[in-house]
Design a protein around this motif. Structure first.
Motif, mmCIF file in Angstrom:
data_model
loop_
_atom_site.group_PDB
_atom_site.id
_atom_site.type_symbol
_atom_site.label_atom_id
_atom_site.label_comp_id
_atom_site.label_asym_id
_atom_site.label_seq_id
_atom_site.Cartn_x
_atom_site.Cartn_y
_atom_site.Cartn_z
ATOM 1 N N ILE A 73 28.970 72.589 59.054
ATOM 2 C CA ILE A 73 30.000 73.257 58.249
ATOM 3 C C ILE A 73 30.114 72.596 56.875
ATOM 4 O O ILE A 73 30.164 73.267 55.836
ATOM 5 C CB ILE A 73 31.360 73.224 58.979
ATOM 6 N N GLU A 74 30.143 71.276 56.863
ATOM 7 C CA GLU A 74 30.250 70.549 55.598
ATOM 8 C C GLU A 74 29.007 70.746 54.741
ATOM 9 O O GLU A 74 29.085 70.931 53.524
ATOM 10 C CB GLU A 74 30.486 69.068 55.880
ATOM 11 N N ALA A 75 27.827 70.710 55.376
ATOM 12 C CA ALA A 75 26.575 70.849 54.630
ATOM 13 C C ALA A 75 26.463 72.210 53.964
ATOM 14 O O ALA A 75 25.835 72.348 52.912
ATOM 15 C CB ALA A 75 25.389 70.616 55.564
ATOM 16 N N ASN A 76 27.080 73.220 54.566
ATOM 17 C CA ASN A 76 27.027 74.568 54.009
ATOM 18 C C ASN A 76 28.196 74.867 53.078
ATOM 19 O O ASN A 76 28.334 76.000 52.596
ATOM 20 C CB ASN A 76 27.003 75.598 55.140
ATOM 21 N N GLY A 77 29.050 73.871 52.871
ATOM 22 C CA GLY A 77 30.170 74.055 51.962
ATOM 23 C C GLY A 77 31.208 75.031 52.455
ATOM 24 O O GLY A 77 31.889 75.682 51.655
ATOM 25 N N LEU A 78 31.347 75.140 53.789
ATOM 26 C CA LEU A 78 32.335 76.046 54.358
ATOM 27 C C LEU A 78 33.687 75.347 54.431
ATOM 28 O O LEU A 78 33.760 74.122 54.558
ATOM 29 C CB LEU A 78 31.895 76.493 55.748
ATOM 30 N N HIS A 79 34.750 76.120 54.389
ATOM 31 C CA HIS A 79 36.087 75.542 54.359
ATOM 32 C C HIS A 79 36.973 76.221 55.393
ATOM 33 O O HIS A 79 36.922 77.433 55.581
ATOM 34 C CB HIS A 79 36.719 75.693 52.972
ATOM 35 N N MET A 80 37.779 75.423 56.092
ATOM 36 C CA MET A 80 38.734 75.941 57.061
ATOM 37 C C MET A 80 39.981 76.425 56.331
ATOM 38 O O MET A 80 40.964 75.701 56.215
ATOM 39 C CB MET A 80 39.085 74.854 58.084
#
Length: 320
Positions: A73-80
């Protein structure tokens, strides 16, 4: 005969021959030592795994799995954070899909003679739009989470037998059916719509018809149709006992006690055991003991697919 070097040192021929021979011998042993393989080592080292030994497959999510997901998730720059879902091709709500299914009889836009064509077993439109996935007030995906907890807690294997009290539309049961051997999953369910959803949509859509689960309609805690000698490694009830009259719950426990395998078998009940605590004092313990059951404790399960934890109560049969 002697040789006369310029420095005046005299060296005899035999001495020279012996020196050359000794040097050649030392060189031979040196080269042999380098080229010879090392002697076998008696110290312990890594051994090849025996392919005949099968390790049990893990059921639940591991800490490493969670770390891996977080990293991705972090590597793809996704945000909760709240996101607006992007619609796909021909986006429609469940209500709109159902309207189309009813209007066009479930076979797209055909008219005339083609409109009478049907599949081998027509599926109700309400099931095709998956309205039954919203019947529980909790995420449908949570069924997988419950399965993982129970399978690990009861130490199940594919050869185990499982009985669910109130399987509904198989939100949890699907995962047990897939994991267990054919005919090893049994269920007692009272609601007709839920059973239709389970049999007409969920089992076919998951490719699990070949597993032949035994699903019986009933509401009086009668387990006679599951066979007189059938015993289980796991019997569980997820958010069902709390909606039943205490008297009926105890009737069920009395009938289930003999179907639970002694010692290793487990009964799990979710949310609360008010049917037990409402008796007051030590009455619950005495009543359980009279059935050959004992309370083993409360489990607080931290869920990966819910936004809250679940509470489960464990019982076992301590005597045959």
């Amino acid at each position: 005969m002697a040789l006369l070097p310029s420095k005046g040192v005299v060296i005899s021929v035999p001495t020279l021959v012996l020196s050359v021979a000794a040097a050649a011998t030392l060189l031979f042993f040196f080269l042999f030592t380098i080229s010879s393989p090392s002697p076998p080592c008696s110290c312990p080292g890594p051994t090849k795994a025996d392919s005949s030994i099968r390790t049990s497959e893990r059921v639940s999510t591991s800490a490493e799995d969670i770390d891996w997901v977080k990293g991705l998730i972090e590597a793809n720059g996704l945000h909760m954070q709240p996101n607006v879902l992007r619609k796909g091709i021909n986006p429609r709500t469940r209500k709109q899909q159902l309207q189309d299914l009813l209007q066009y009889k479930g076979i797209s836009h055909y008219e005339g003679e083609a409109a009478s064509n049907h599949t081998a077993l027509p599926c109700p439109g309400e099931l095709l739009v998956e309205e039954h996935h919203s019947n529980y007030g909790e995420p449908w995906a949570g069924g997988r989470d419950i399965f993982e907890f129970l399978a690990e807690a009861a130490r199940l294997t594919p050869n185990s037998k499982v009985l669910e009290i109130g399987c509904g539309t198989l939100r949890v049961g699907l995962h047990f059916i897939r994991y267990l051997d054919p005919e090893h999953y049994h269920c007692l369910e009272r609601d007709e719509l839920s059973l239709m959803a389970a049999l007409r949509y969920e089992l076919p859509s998951q490719g699990l018809l070949s597993k032949r689960p035994l699903i019986i309609r009933g509401e009086d805690m009668d387990f006679g149709k599951f066979g007189p000698d059938t015993t289980y490694e796991l019997i569980y009830s997820s958010a069902v006992f709390l909606h039943m009259p205490d008297k009926l719950v105890w009737t069920g426990l009395e009938r289930l006690a003999g179907r639970l395998k002694p010692i290793e078998g487990r009964i799990f009940v979710s949310h609360n055991t008010k049917f037990c605590s409402r008796l007051g004092g030590d009455e619950c313990t005495k009543r359980l003991n009279s059935l050959g059951l004992e309370y083993r404790g409360k489990h607080v399960h931290d869920s990966l697919l819910f936004n809250h934890y679940e509470v489960w109560f464990e019982f076992r049969r301590f005597k045959a």
